[in-house]
Design a protein around this motif. Structure first.
Motif, PDB file in Angstrom:
ATOM      1  N   GLN A   1     -10.070   4.979  -1.021  1.00  0.00           N
ATOM      2  CA  GLN A   1     -10.018   3.591  -0.587  1.00  0.00           C
ATOM      3  C   GLN A   1     -10.442   2.639  -1.697  1.00  0.00           C
ATOM      4  O   GLN A   1      -9.838   1.580  -1.883  1.00  0.00           O
ATOM      5  CB  GLN A   1     -10.881   3.387   0.663  1.00  0.00           C
ATOM      6  CG  GLN A   1     -10.851   1.949   1.148  1.00  0.00           C
ATOM      7  CD  GLN A   1     -11.554   1.747   2.462  1.00  0.00           C
ATOM      8  OE1 GLN A   1     -11.588   2.630   3.299  1.00  0.00           O
ATOM      9  NE2 GLN A   1     -12.101   0.562   2.653  1.00  0.00           N
TER      10      GLN A   1
ATOM     11  N   ASP B   1      -9.925   2.808  -4.811  1.00  0.00           N
ATOM     12  CA  ASP B   1      -8.791   2.580  -5.712  1.00  0.00           C
ATOM     13  C   ASP B   1      -7.893   1.465  -5.178  1.00  0.00           C
ATOM     14  O   ASP B   1      -7.429   0.613  -5.941  1.00  0.00           O
ATOM     15  CB  ASP B   1      -7.953   3.858  -5.872  1.00  0.00           C
ATOM     16  CG  ASP B   1      -8.721   5.005  -6.492  1.00  0.00           C
ATOM     17  OD1 ASP B   1      -9.643   4.767  -7.296  1.00  0.00           O
ATOM     18  OD2 ASP B   1      -8.399   6.170  -6.148  1.00  0.00           O
ATOM     19  N   LEU B   2      -7.663   1.486  -3.880  1.00  0.00           N
ATOM     20  CA  LEU B   2      -6.830   0.462  -3.255  1.00  0.00           C
ATOM     21  C   LEU B   2      -7.510  -0.907  -3.295  1.00  0.00           C
ATOM     22  O   LEU B   2      -6.855  -1.920  -3.544  1.00  0.00           O
ATOM     23  CB  LEU B   2      -6.510   0.855  -1.812  1.00  0.00           C
ATOM     24  CG  LEU B   2      -5.615   2.080  -1.652  1.00  0.00           C
ATOM     25  CD1 LEU B   2      -5.659   2.607  -0.234  1.00  0.00           C
ATOM     26  CD2 LEU B   2      -4.196   1.768  -2.076  1.00  0.00           C
ATOM     27  N   GLU B   3      -8.813  -0.922  -3.060  1.00  0.00           N
ATOM     28  CA  GLU B   3      -9.564  -2.183  -3.117  1.00  0.00           C
ATOM     29  C   GLU B   3      -9.437  -2.809  -4.500  1.00  0.00           C
ATOM     30  O   GLU B   3      -9.215  -4.021  -4.621  1.00  0.00           O
ATOM     31  CB  GLU B   3     -11.040  -1.936  -2.788  1.00  0.00           C
ATOM     32  CG  GLU B   3     -11.282  -1.511  -1.365  1.00  0.00           C
ATOM     33  CD  GLU B   3     -12.642  -0.853  -1.139  1.00  0.00           C
ATOM     34  OE1 GLU B   3     -13.496  -0.862  -2.064  1.00  0.00           O
ATOM     35  OE2 GLU B   3     -12.849  -0.310  -0.039  1.00  0.00           O
TER      36      GLU B   3
ATOM     37  N   MET C   1      -9.892  -3.996   3.206  1.00  0.00           N
ATOM     38  CA  MET C   1      -9.098  -2.779   3.053  1.00  0.00           C
ATOM     39  C   MET C   1      -9.353  -1.823   4.211  1.00  0.00           C
ATOM     40  O   MET C   1      -8.423  -1.164   4.687  1.00  0.00           O
ATOM     41  CB  MET C   1      -9.401  -2.101   1.708  1.00  0.00           C
ATOM     42  CG  MET C   1      -8.499  -0.924   1.405  1.00  0.00           C
ATOM     43  SD  MET C   1      -6.693  -1.248   1.470  1.00  0.00           S
ATOM     44  CE  MET C   1      -6.484  -2.391   0.113  1.00  0.00           C
TER      45      MET C   1
ATOM     46  N   GLU D   1      -7.066  -2.117  -6.848  1.00  0.00           N
ATOM     47  CA  GLU D   1      -5.665  -2.431  -7.147  1.00  0.00           C
ATOM     48  C   GLU D   1      -5.244  -3.766  -6.547  1.00  0.00           C
ATOM     49  O   GLU D   1      -4.558  -4.560  -7.191  1.00  0.00           O
ATOM     50  CB  GLU D   1      -4.753  -1.314  -6.635  1.00  0.00           C
ATOM     51  CG  GLU D   1      -3.279  -1.614  -6.741  1.00  0.00           C
ATOM     52  CD  GLU D   1      -2.761  -1.711  -8.175  1.00  0.00           C
ATOM     53  OE1 GLU D   1      -1.673  -2.281  -8.356  1.00  0.00           O
ATOM     54  OE2 GLU D   1      -3.436  -1.228  -9.105  1.00  0.00           O
TER      55      GLU D   1
ATOM     56  N   TYR E   1       2.232   1.639  -3.489  1.00  0.00           N
ATOM     57  CA  TYR E   1       1.190   2.108  -4.408  1.00  0.00           C
ATOM     58  C   TYR E   1       0.934   3.610  -4.215  1.00  0.00           C
ATOM     59  O   TYR E   1       0.905   4.371  -5.171  1.00  0.00           O
ATOM     60  CB  TYR E   1      -0.092   1.312  -4.185  1.00  0.00           C
ATOM     61  CG  TYR E   1      -1.240   1.742  -5.069  1.00  0.00           C
ATOM     62  CD1 TYR E   1      -1.383   1.243  -6.356  1.00  0.00           C
ATOM     63  CD2 TYR E   1      -2.194   2.649  -4.610  1.00  0.00           C
ATOM     64  CE1 TYR E   1      -2.437   1.638  -7.176  1.00  0.00           C
ATOM     65  CE2 TYR E   1      -3.247   3.058  -5.421  1.00  0.00           C
ATOM     66  CZ  TYR E   1      -3.364   2.540  -6.701  1.00  0.00           C
ATOM     67  OH  TYR E   1      -4.403   2.938  -7.507  1.00  0.00           O
ATOM     68  N   LEU E   2       0.750   4.034  -2.971  1.00  0.00           N
ATOM     69  CA  LEU E   2       0.462   5.442  -2.692  1.00  0.00           C
ATOM     70  C   LEU E   2       1.646   6.344  -3.043  1.00  0.00           C
ATOM     71  O   LEU E   2       1.458   7.450  -3.552  1.00  0.00           O
ATOM     72  CB  LEU E   2       0.071   5.628  -1.227  1.00  0.00           C
ATOM     73  CG  LEU E   2      -1.267   5.031  -0.802  1.00  0.00           C
ATOM     74  CD1 LEU E   2      -1.437   5.103   0.708  1.00  0.00           C
ATOM     75  CD2 LEU E   2      -2.426   5.715  -1.518  1.00  0.00           C
TER      76      LEU E   2
ATOM     77  N   VAL F   1      -6.032   9.506  -4.064  1.00  0.00           N
ATOM     78  CA  VAL F   1      -6.319   8.074  -4.008  1.00  0.00           C
ATOM     79  C   VAL F   1      -7.382   7.855  -2.945  1.00  0.00           C
ATOM     80  O   VAL F   1      -7.239   8.304  -1.811  1.00  0.00           O
ATOM     81  CB  VAL F   1      -5.052   7.250  -3.672  1.00  0.00           C
ATOM     82  CG1 VAL F   1      -5.392   5.772  -3.543  1.00  0.00           C
ATOM     83  CG2 VAL F   1      -3.975   7.478  -4.723  1.00  0.00           C
TER      84      VAL F   1
ATOM     85  N   VAL G   1       0.844  -1.205   0.000  1.00  0.00           N
ATOM     86  CA  VAL G   1       0.000   0.000   0.000  1.00  0.00           C
ATOM     87  C   VAL G   1       0.873   1.247   0.000  1.00  0.00           C
ATOM     88  O   VAL G   1       0.611   2.197  -0.750  1.00  0.00           O
ATOM     89  CB  VAL G   1      -0.986  -0.009   1.192  1.00  0.00           C
ATOM     90  CG1 VAL G   1      -1.644   1.350   1.378  1.00  0.00           C
ATOM     91  CG2 VAL G   1      -2.041  -1.098   0.997  1.00  0.00           C
TER      92      VAL G   1
END
Length: 143
Positions: free
Chosen positions: A51, A53-55, A65, A57, A40-41, A49, A37
């Protein structure tokens, strides 16, 4: 060479990769997912970004997440705040504490990629990536 189940081999390789990442991340009080994470960030420092987006990715559920980001927030690694674009979403940013680890994490990730590129040619890597993308996309279609 005997034929082997590619799904089983993929799972075995993924487990080994995660174990290697976890060993590196543990040196900094992180898990491999927390390290990923941060990576990525840090690569999207000029972007907002959220949340979701992270889910997407990392191909994980919202609850997974949320728990990960709550733990990272408690450790002072990220800040979560209401997104301006959508009040239902959380914007996620790195803290100075995690920014201090960015270069170490990026160097480690690059080193891992370089090791593969030294052993395999570009055509083999592209074929392998097509196989991985097939598994990712095929699994998403079934769920």
């Amino acid at each position: 060479m005997t034929e082997q189940d590619t799904g089983r081999l993929l799972r075995k390789a993924a487990n080994q990769l995660i174990n290697n990442f976890d060993q590196f991340a543990a040196n900094y009080g992180l898990t491999s997912m927390q390290m990923s994470v941060i990576d990525y960030l840090s690569r999207r420092h000029d972007e907002v970004v959220i949340q979701r987006d992270l889910e997407q990715e990392f191909n994980v559920k919202r609850s997974t997440m949320t728990l990960l980001l709550q733990r990272m927030d408690k450790k002072g690694l990220v800040v979560r705040k209401q997104a301006l674009s959508d009040g239902r979403q959380k914007e996620v940013t790195l803290t100075n504490k995690s920014r201090e680890m960015e270069r170490l994490i990026q160097d480690y990730m690059k080193q891992q990629d370089n090791q593969i590129r030294q052993i395999f040619g570009q055509a083999e890597i592209e074929q392998f990536q097509r196989i991985l993308n097939y598994y990712i996309e095929h699994t998403n279609e079934e769920n």
